[in-house]
Enzyme design. Structure first.
Site, PDB file in Angstrom:
ATOM      1  N   CYS A  76      27.929  38.077  29.539  1.00  0.00           N
ATOM      2  CA  CYS A  76      27.682  36.808  28.856  1.00  0.00           C
ATOM      3  C   CYS A  76      28.511  36.807  27.589  1.00  0.00           C
ATOM      4  O   CYS A  76      29.085  37.808  27.206  1.00  0.00           O
ATOM      5  CB  CYS A  76      26.210  36.693  28.481  1.00  0.00           C
TER       6      CYS A  76
ATOM      7  N   TRP B 131      25.838  34.208  31.867  1.00  0.00           N
ATOM      8  CA  TRP B 131      26.215  34.522  33.249  1.00  0.00           C
ATOM      9  C   TRP B 131      24.956  35.141  33.840  1.00  0.00           C
ATOM     10  O   TRP B 131      24.615  36.279  33.551  1.00  0.00           O
ATOM     11  CB  TRP B 131      27.387  35.501  33.266  1.00  0.00           C
TER      12      TRP B 131
ATOM     13  N   ARG C  29      33.440  34.395  29.888  1.00  0.00           N
ATOM     14  CA  ARG C  29      32.498  35.485  30.156  1.00  0.00           C
ATOM     15  C   ARG C  29      31.228  35.008  30.869  1.00  0.00           C
ATOM     16  O   ARG C  29      30.412  35.808  31.314  1.00  0.00           O
ATOM     17  CB  ARG C  29      32.079  36.162  28.845  1.00  0.00           C
TER      18      ARG C  29
ATOM     19  N   HIS D 135      49.518  54.168  68.753  1.00  0.00           N
ATOM     20  CA  HIS D 135      49.421  53.238  69.882  1.00  0.00           C
ATOM     21  C   HIS D 135      50.221  51.973  69.604  1.00  0.00           C
ATOM     22  O   HIS D 135      49.835  50.884  70.030  1.00  0.00           O
ATOM     23  CB  HIS D 135      47.956  52.901  70.158  1.00  0.00           C
TER      24      HIS D 135
ATOM     25  N   GLU E 160      41.712  47.330  52.191  1.00  0.00           N
ATOM     26  CA  GLU E 160      41.703  46.703  50.866  1.00  0.00           C
ATOM     27  C   GLU E 160      43.012  47.010  50.120  1.00  0.00           C
ATOM     28  O   GLU E 160      43.590  46.126  49.472  1.00  0.00           O
ATOM     29  CB  GLU E 160      40.470  47.186  50.088  1.00  0.00           C
TER      30      GLU E 160
ATOM     31  N   ASN F 250      23.512  40.487  25.917  1.00  0.00           N
ATOM     32  CA  ASN F 250      24.463  40.643  27.017  1.00  0.00           C
ATOM     33  C   ASN F 250      24.231  42.038  27.578  1.00  0.00           C
ATOM     34  O   ASN F 250      24.266  43.009  26.823  1.00  0.00           O
ATOM     35  CB  ASN F 250      25.891  40.488  26.478  1.00  0.00           C
ATOM     36  N   GLY F 251      23.973  42.136  28.881  1.00  0.00           N
ATOM     37  CA  GLY F 251      23.720  43.442  29.494  1.00  0.00           C
ATOM     38  C   GLY F 251      22.523  43.356  30.418  1.00  0.00           C
ATOM     39  O   GLY F 251      22.095  42.260  30.794  1.00  0.00           O
TER      40      GLY F 251
ATOM     41  N   GLU G 251      48.669  40.551  48.619  1.00  0.00           N
ATOM     42  CA  GLU G 251      48.292  39.296  47.965  1.00  0.00           C
ATOM     43  C   GLU G 251      48.860  39.135  46.566  1.00  0.00           C
ATOM     44  O   GLU G 251      49.112  38.014  46.141  1.00  0.00           O
ATOM     45  CB  GLU G 251      46.761  39.094  47.979  1.00  0.00           C
TER      46      GLU G 251
ATOM     47  N   LYS H 106      45.513  44.043  48.903  1.00  0.00           N
ATOM     48  CA  LYS H 106      45.838  43.875  47.473  1.00  0.00           C
ATOM     49  C   LYS H 106      47.346  43.830  47.274  1.00  0.00           C
ATOM     50  O   LYS H 106      47.862  42.983  46.546  1.00  0.00           O
ATOM     51  CB  LYS H 106      45.303  45.051  46.660  1.00  0.00           C
TER      52      LYS H 106
ATOM     53  N   LYS I 109      40.616  31.450  43.759  1.00  0.00           N
ATOM     54  CA  LYS I 109      39.536  32.419  43.569  1.00  0.00           C
ATOM     55  C   LYS I 109      38.391  32.141  44.535  1.00  0.00           C
ATOM     56  O   LYS I 109      37.725  33.043  45.012  1.00  0.00           O
ATOM     57  CB  LYS I 109      39.053  32.347  42.111  1.00  0.00           C
TER      58      LYS I 109
HETATM   59  O1  M6R Z   1      34.255  34.777  46.911  1.00  0.00           O
HETATM   60  P1  M6R Z   1      34.353  35.651  48.128  1.00  0.00           P
HETATM   61  O2  M6R Z   1      34.082  37.084  47.834  1.00  0.00           O
HETATM   62  O3  M6R Z   1      33.538  35.143  49.262  1.00  0.00           O
HETATM   63  O4  M6R Z   1      35.878  35.540  48.557  1.00  0.00           O
HETATM   64  C1  M6R Z   1      36.328  36.143  49.732  1.00  0.00           C
HETATM   65  C2  M6R Z   1      37.826  36.246  49.750  1.00  0.00           C
HETATM   66  O5  M6R Z   1      38.416  34.982  49.650  1.00  0.00           O
HETATM   67  C3  M6R Z   1      38.364  37.134  48.611  1.00  0.00           C
HETATM   68  O6  M6R Z   1      37.810  38.421  48.664  1.00  0.00           O
HETATM   69  C4  M6R Z   1      39.892  37.255  48.686  1.00  0.00           C
HETATM   70  O7  M6R Z   1      40.277  37.969  49.799  1.00  0.00           O
HETATM   71  C5  M6R Z   1      40.401  37.885  47.391  1.00  0.00           C
HETATM   72  N1  M6R Z   1      41.475  37.125  46.871  1.00  0.00           N
HETATM   73  C6  M6R Z   1      40.866  39.278  47.565  1.00  0.00           C
HETATM   74  O8  M6R Z   1      41.324  39.868  46.405  1.00  0.00           O
END
Ligand code: M6R
Length: 612
Positions: free
Chosen positions: A2, A77, A30, A504, A481, A103-104, A488, A485, A607
């Site tokens: 927060c 938050w 925040r 394979h 992952e 906050n916490g 992306e 990363k 996002k």
């Molecule tokens: O908000 P969500 O966790 O449901 O989002 C899922 C994906 O869109 C999200 O994890 C996406 O793959 C990220 N950009 C990965 O870093």
């Protein structure tokens, strides 16, 4: 997470309320689901708090028009209790004379609340924070001054806190205290003192800042600061002069939010391990009682599902089927049996495919829904029977990292609870695993402290157009992952495979100089993985391995390694998922920066993906 902002000044005719509201707005990144301000005004507290964004709350000057000489505000938050006016901060004692923002997370709030209620205190919110003004109220009733009352009250708190306390009958100072949550103090000597969760909150007003350490409290008077330990010993400390621009300050001095947020991962993991047991219990029992368990999500959250499902099977001996949320309906058309549970994982809680998957399972097949979500009150929480809120807090960078690591940690805690309830692990062993999970956070601290090594590797590999990420078992989630990363934010083509699958098909692409990242913790997959490393090496592949600091065999076969500084302890090794993925997220970050891309805003991505 927060935002807190407060001020106390000697200057006459200062628009205290407006300055606090503006400071809060600088901290809205925040948290932004509700906000409030309390001012001390002539022996009273003037308070306004509401659900919503600050700009909407203040539309008719509801915050700016508060009267008073000093005070504090909060932008929330939500963690404990949904975003409502009652749950917004500041929180008050029974008499409405003590205002507290926080906050916490107070871990022992339920026990404290129960005892305070037995002693006659009335609570108005569902928050953990509200115990604090009531504890201070008791100390003041026993004769403590405000400073001593706060000191004594925080001594009984377990968990993380950054707090600011104002008292209607203490007209010359306010008190701040912190443990594990940030709190900074700004000062214009002899005139005005500010406090804020982050330096950006007061940067347009002063560049002089004190940083409080854990378990310290400070008395804020106009243009004067006295710092003490919780035992009352005075701490001598000078303020520093901050040179950052406001933009840099919002990023905590880092170039990008993603870098700042990667540095927050260890603490967020710690907070997740310490989340209240009650939150896990109903979740774990629902999974145990089901005949069929599915887990679903998108993107990074789906890879958290892969790691989490592995842990539930390993510890709780329950098989979970993982299905991408965009495939959920097609994969399970008319075939979800009775007594099924769907676990949904999401940072935003708004991903359209995830929400649709759970609605389909719930409305058509009466399935129960347990979700792991970062945003309180998001759509997914409304379709869930049980929710675990992750402790990541707001994540500004599009790429998930705090969210991923807290999701995996939360699911691991669920797995341990199931094992305990089923009698596969006794209390003592669960405790050992929890200690190990806290050590994982310490290991992540060490990893990020030594990030320069990862940066050098990222720069060496950043221009390679193609990558494989290979692993076995739970580390397959880290491989997926790590590859996502890199793809992306750094735009390198990267594919993850179960290492055993690599021969394979994928191996056909491997030739001199093709980079392959192996994730190789010293677990039951290690010996079999060595064979895969050798196969790749024999074809000219360049091997970058994530291995234990004590590793010898794979290290010898690798061109480069990222050593993970953990002990040779079976408890921590079974919790390898977070500490073996974290360096790959850091690697992707540095590769993106080296390639000249903005890691906070990768092209074509958002996002929160609210379209199907
Ligand atoms: O908000 P969500 O966790 O449901 O989002 C899922 C994906 O869109 C999200 O994890 C996406 O793959 C990220 N950009 C990965 O870093």
């Amino acid at each position: 997470m927060c935002g807190i902002f407060g001020l106390i000044t000697k200057k006459q005719d200062v628009p205290v309320a407006r300055l606090i509201r503006e400071g809060l707005q600088r901290l809205e990144y925040r948290g932004y689901d509700s906000a409030g301000v309390a001012l001390v005004n002539d022996g009273n507290i003037e308070l306004h708090k509401e659900k919503g964004k600050i700009v909407d709350i203040n539309k008719n000057g509801a915050l700016d028009n508060l009267k008073g000489n000093f005070g504090v505000g909060h932008t929330r938050w939500a963690t404990h209790g949904p975003p409502t006016a009652a749950n917004s901060h500041p929180h008050m004692d029974c008499k409405g004379e003590i205002a507290v923002v926080h906050n916490g997370i107070i871990e022992n709030f339920q026990e404290l609340r129960r005892k305070l209620t037995e002693r006659g205190h009335e609570f108005k919110s569902e928050t953990d924070t509200e115990v604090i003004p009531h504890l201070i109220e008791e100390r003041i009733a026993e004769g403590d001054d405000l400073k001593t009352a706060v000191m004594n009250a925080v001594k009984v708190l377990e968990g993380a806190f950054g707090i600011v306390v104002c008292h209607a009958h203490t007209p010359d100072y306010m008190v701040v205290a912190r443990r594990e949550s940030p709190l900074t103090i700004g000062i214009t000597p002899g005139e005005t003192t500010y406090c804020g969760s982050d330096i950006p909150a007061f940067l347009p007003l002063t560049r002089n800042a004190y940083i409080l350490d854990d378990d310290e409290i400070a008395i804020l008077k106009p243009g004067e600061v006295d710092i003490f330990t919780l035992d009352g010993e005075r701490v001598e400390r000078d303020y520093i002069t901050v040179q950052w621009s406001i933009d840099a300050a919002e990023k905590g001095g880092y170039d990008y939010f993603m870098h700042k947020e990667l540095h927050e991962v260890p603490q967020k993991v710690r907070e997740q391990v310490r989340m209240p047991q009650e939150n896990i219990d109903a979740f774990a029992r629902t999974i145990m009682e089901a005949e069929h368990v599915y887990i679903t999500a998108a993107g990074t959250a789906f890879y958290a599902c892969l790691a989490g499902k592995f842990q539930v099977t390993r510890f709780g001996k329950i098989y979970i089927q993982a299905i991408l949320c965009s495939e959920f309906r097609d994969a399970l058309e008319d075939a979800i049996p009775e007594n099924s549970v769907v676990i949904a994982v999401s940072q935003s809680g708004e991903t359209a495919d995830t929400v649709e998957a759970v609605r389909y399972a719930r409305e058509k097949f009466n399935a129960k829904v347990c979700s792991v979500v970062n945003v309180v009150g998001s759509s997914l929480t409304r379709y869930s029977d049980h929710v675990i809120i992750t402790t990541a807090g707001p994540e500004i960078a599009v790429a998930s990292q705090k969210a991923y690591n807290t999701q995996v940690t939360a699911l691991t805690m669920v797995a341990l609870r199931i094992a305990e309830l089923k009698g596969y692990l006794d209390k003592e062993e669960v405790q050992k695993y929890k200690q190990a999970a806290l050590k994982v956070a310490d290991v992540c601290d060490e990893i990020i402290e030594n990030e320069d090594h990862i940066k050098i590797l990222a720069e060496k590999y950043a221009k390679k157009p193609n990558f494989y990420f290979l692993a076995r078992g739970v580390s397959l989630a880290a491989a997926c992952e790590g590859a996502l990363k890199l793809k992306e934010i750094s735009y390198n083509h990267a594919e993850a495979y179960a290492a055993g699958e690599s021969k394979h098909g994928p191996i056909a692409l491997v030739e001199d100089g093709f980079p392959i990242v192996f994730i190789a913790p010293p677990d039951s997959t290690y010996d079999r993985l060595i064979g895969n490393v050798m196969e790749m090496k024999a074809r000219g592949g360049i091997i970058l391995s994530v291995v234990s600091k004590d590793d010898e065999k794979i290290k010898e076969l690798s061109d480069d390694i990222i050593p993970i500084p953990h002990d040779d302890d079976p408890y921590i090794i079974r919790l390898s998922a977070v500490m073996y993925v974290f360096p790959l997220q850091i690697l992707a970050y540095f590769a993106a920066v080296h390639n000249g891309f903005d890691p906070d805003k990768p092209r074509n991505l958002a996002k929160s993906v609210t379209v199907k």
